[in-house]
Design a protein around this motif. Structure first.
Motif, PDB file in Angstrom:
ATOM      1  N   ASN A 103       9.018  -1.221   2.128  1.00 43.40           N
ATOM      2  CA  ASN A 103       8.182  -1.164   0.932  1.00 43.40           C
ATOM      3  C   ASN A 103       6.722  -1.434   1.285  1.00 43.40           C
ATOM      4  O   ASN A 103       6.403  -1.803   2.417  1.00 43.40           O
ATOM      5  N   ASP A 104       5.843  -1.220   0.309  1.00 42.03           N
ATOM      6  CA  ASP A 104       4.406  -1.370   0.566  1.00 42.03           C
ATOM      7  C   ASP A 104       4.035  -2.770   1.051  1.00 42.03           C
ATOM      8  O   ASP A 104       3.244  -2.915   1.971  1.00 42.03           O
ATOM      9  N   SER A 105       4.595  -3.796   0.438  1.00 40.52           N
ATOM     10  CA  SER A 105       4.250  -5.170   0.827  1.00 40.52           C
ATOM     11  C   SER A 105       4.610  -5.437   2.281  1.00 40.52           C
ATOM     12  O   SER A 105       3.833  -6.049   3.024  1.00 40.52           O
ATOM     13  N   ALA A 106       5.779  -4.977   2.685  1.00 45.63           N
ATOM     14  CA  ALA A 106       6.202  -5.184   4.071  1.00 45.63           C
ATOM     15  C   ALA A 106       5.321  -4.387   5.022  1.00 45.63           C
ATOM     16  O   ALA A 106       4.957  -4.876   6.101  1.00 45.63           O
ATOM     17  N   ASP A 132      -1.565  -5.277  -4.006  1.00 44.92           N
ATOM     18  CA  ASP A 132      -0.403  -5.428  -3.135  1.00 44.92           C
ATOM     19  C   ASP A 132       0.331  -4.122  -2.858  1.00 44.92           C
ATOM     20  O   ASP A 132       1.475  -4.141  -2.417  1.00 44.92           O
ATOM     21  N   THR A 133      -0.330  -3.008  -3.095  1.00 45.03           N
ATOM     22  CA  THR A 133       0.236  -1.722  -2.690  1.00 45.03           C
ATOM     23  C   THR A 133      -0.819  -0.962  -1.887  1.00 45.03           C
ATOM     24  O   THR A 133      -2.028  -1.217  -2.022  1.00 45.03           O
ATOM     25  N   ILE A 134      -0.356  -0.044  -1.085  1.00 45.48           N
ATOM     26  CA  ILE A 134      -1.277   0.767  -0.286  1.00 45.48           C
ATOM     27  C   ILE A 134      -2.168   1.597  -1.202  1.00 45.48           C
ATOM     28  O   ILE A 134      -3.365   1.755  -0.949  1.00 45.48           O
ATOM     29  N   GLU A 135      -1.603   2.089  -2.281  1.00 45.16           N
ATOM     30  CA  GLU A 135      -2.385   2.860  -3.257  1.00 45.16           C
ATOM     31  C   GLU A 135      -3.519   2.012  -3.839  1.00 45.16           C
ATOM     32  O   GLU A 135      -4.641   2.494  -3.999  1.00 45.16           O
ATOM     33  N   GLN A 136      -3.249   0.749  -4.131  1.00 46.07           N
ATOM     34  CA  GLN A 136      -4.288  -0.135  -4.667  1.00 46.07           C
ATOM     35  C   GLN A 136      -5.365  -0.415  -3.616  1.00 46.07           C
ATOM     36  O   GLN A 136      -6.543  -0.504  -3.945  1.00 46.07           O
ATOM     37  N   ILE A 137      -4.955  -0.545  -2.364  1.00 48.56           N
ATOM     38  CA  ILE A 137      -5.944  -0.748  -1.298  1.00 48.56           C
ATOM     39  C   ILE A 137      -6.866   0.458  -1.241  1.00 48.56           C
ATOM     40  O   ILE A 137      -8.088   0.321  -1.198  1.00 48.56           O
ATOM     41  N   ARG A 138      -6.292   1.646  -1.245  1.00 45.85           N
ATOM     42  CA  ARG A 138      -7.099   2.872  -1.165  1.00 45.85           C
ATOM     43  C   ARG A 138      -7.999   3.027  -2.383  1.00 45.85           C
ATOM     44  O   ARG A 138      -9.150   3.447  -2.265  1.00 45.85           O
ATOM     45  N   ALA A 139      -7.490   2.684  -3.555  1.00 45.82           N
ATOM     46  CA  ALA A 139      -8.273   2.824  -4.789  1.00 45.82           C
ATOM     47  C   ALA A 139      -9.434   1.833  -4.841  1.00 45.82           C
ATOM     48  O   ALA A 139     -10.462   2.112  -5.458  1.00 45.82           O
ATOM     49  N   ASN A 140      -9.281   0.687  -4.192  1.00 44.36           N
ATOM     50  CA  ASN A 140     -10.303  -0.359  -4.260  1.00 44.36           C
ATOM     51  C   ASN A 140     -11.192  -0.432  -3.032  1.00 44.36           C
ATOM     52  O   ASN A 140     -12.061  -1.290  -2.949  1.00 44.36           O
ATOM     53  N   TYR A 141     -10.971   0.456  -2.086  1.00 44.58           N
ATOM     54  CA  TYR A 141     -11.774   0.478  -0.866  1.00 44.58           C
ATOM     55  C   TYR A 141     -13.110   1.127  -1.142  1.00 44.58           C
ATOM     56  O   TYR A 141     -13.171   2.160  -1.766  1.00 44.58           O
ATOM     57  N   PRO A 142     -14.186   0.583  -0.679  1.00 43.47           N
ATOM     58  CA  PRO A 142     -14.403  -0.707  -0.039  1.00 43.47           C
ATOM     59  C   PRO A 142     -15.021  -1.727  -0.989  1.00 43.47           C
ATOM     60  O   PRO A 142     -14.930  -2.918  -0.755  1.00 43.47           O
ATOM     61  N   GLU A 143     -15.678  -1.244  -2.043  1.00 42.96           N
ATOM     62  CA  GLU A 143     -16.490  -2.129  -2.894  1.00 42.96           C
ATOM     63  C   GLU A 143     -15.697  -3.302  -3.468  1.00 42.96           C
ATOM     64  O   GLU A 143     -16.116  -4.451  -3.341  1.00 42.96           O
TER      65      GLU A 143
END
Length: 88
Positions: free
Chosen positions: A2-5, A25-36
């Motif tokens: 899973n994404d967390s792992a 806590d998901t890869i999608e959230q990391i990408r959506a919030n990168y970088p600001e």
């Protein structure tokens, strides 16, 4: 996995915890919030950002002073480009 792992396996525990505390806590959230937004997370600095870039954005590097992205060419790709130029 899973994404967390997956995130935990690619990033340090400290960086993973900082992201989780910010609700990322998901890869999608990391990408959506990168970088600001990532840089606004408490305790998440340029070192953590570079780790995220290495894991999820391998060809990008955000310049916080200029607020822009740079695409980096790997050394092997640069070598191939130079060889191609010398053959022309």
């Amino acid at each position: 996995m899973n994404d967390s792992a997956k995130i935990s396996s690619l990033l340090s525990t400290r960086t993973t915890r900082r992201l989780a505390r910010a609700g990322i806590d998901t890869i999608e959230q990391i990408r959506a919030n990168y970088p600001e937004r990532l840089l606004r997370v408490e305790g998440f600095g340029i070192t953590s950002l570079r780790a995220v870039e290495a894991a999820f954005f391998p060809d990008q590097k955000f310049d916080p002073k200029a607020r822009k992205y740079e695409r980096h060419v790997s050394a092997s790709a640069a070598s191939i480009q130079n060889d191609a130029k010398s053959l022309a």
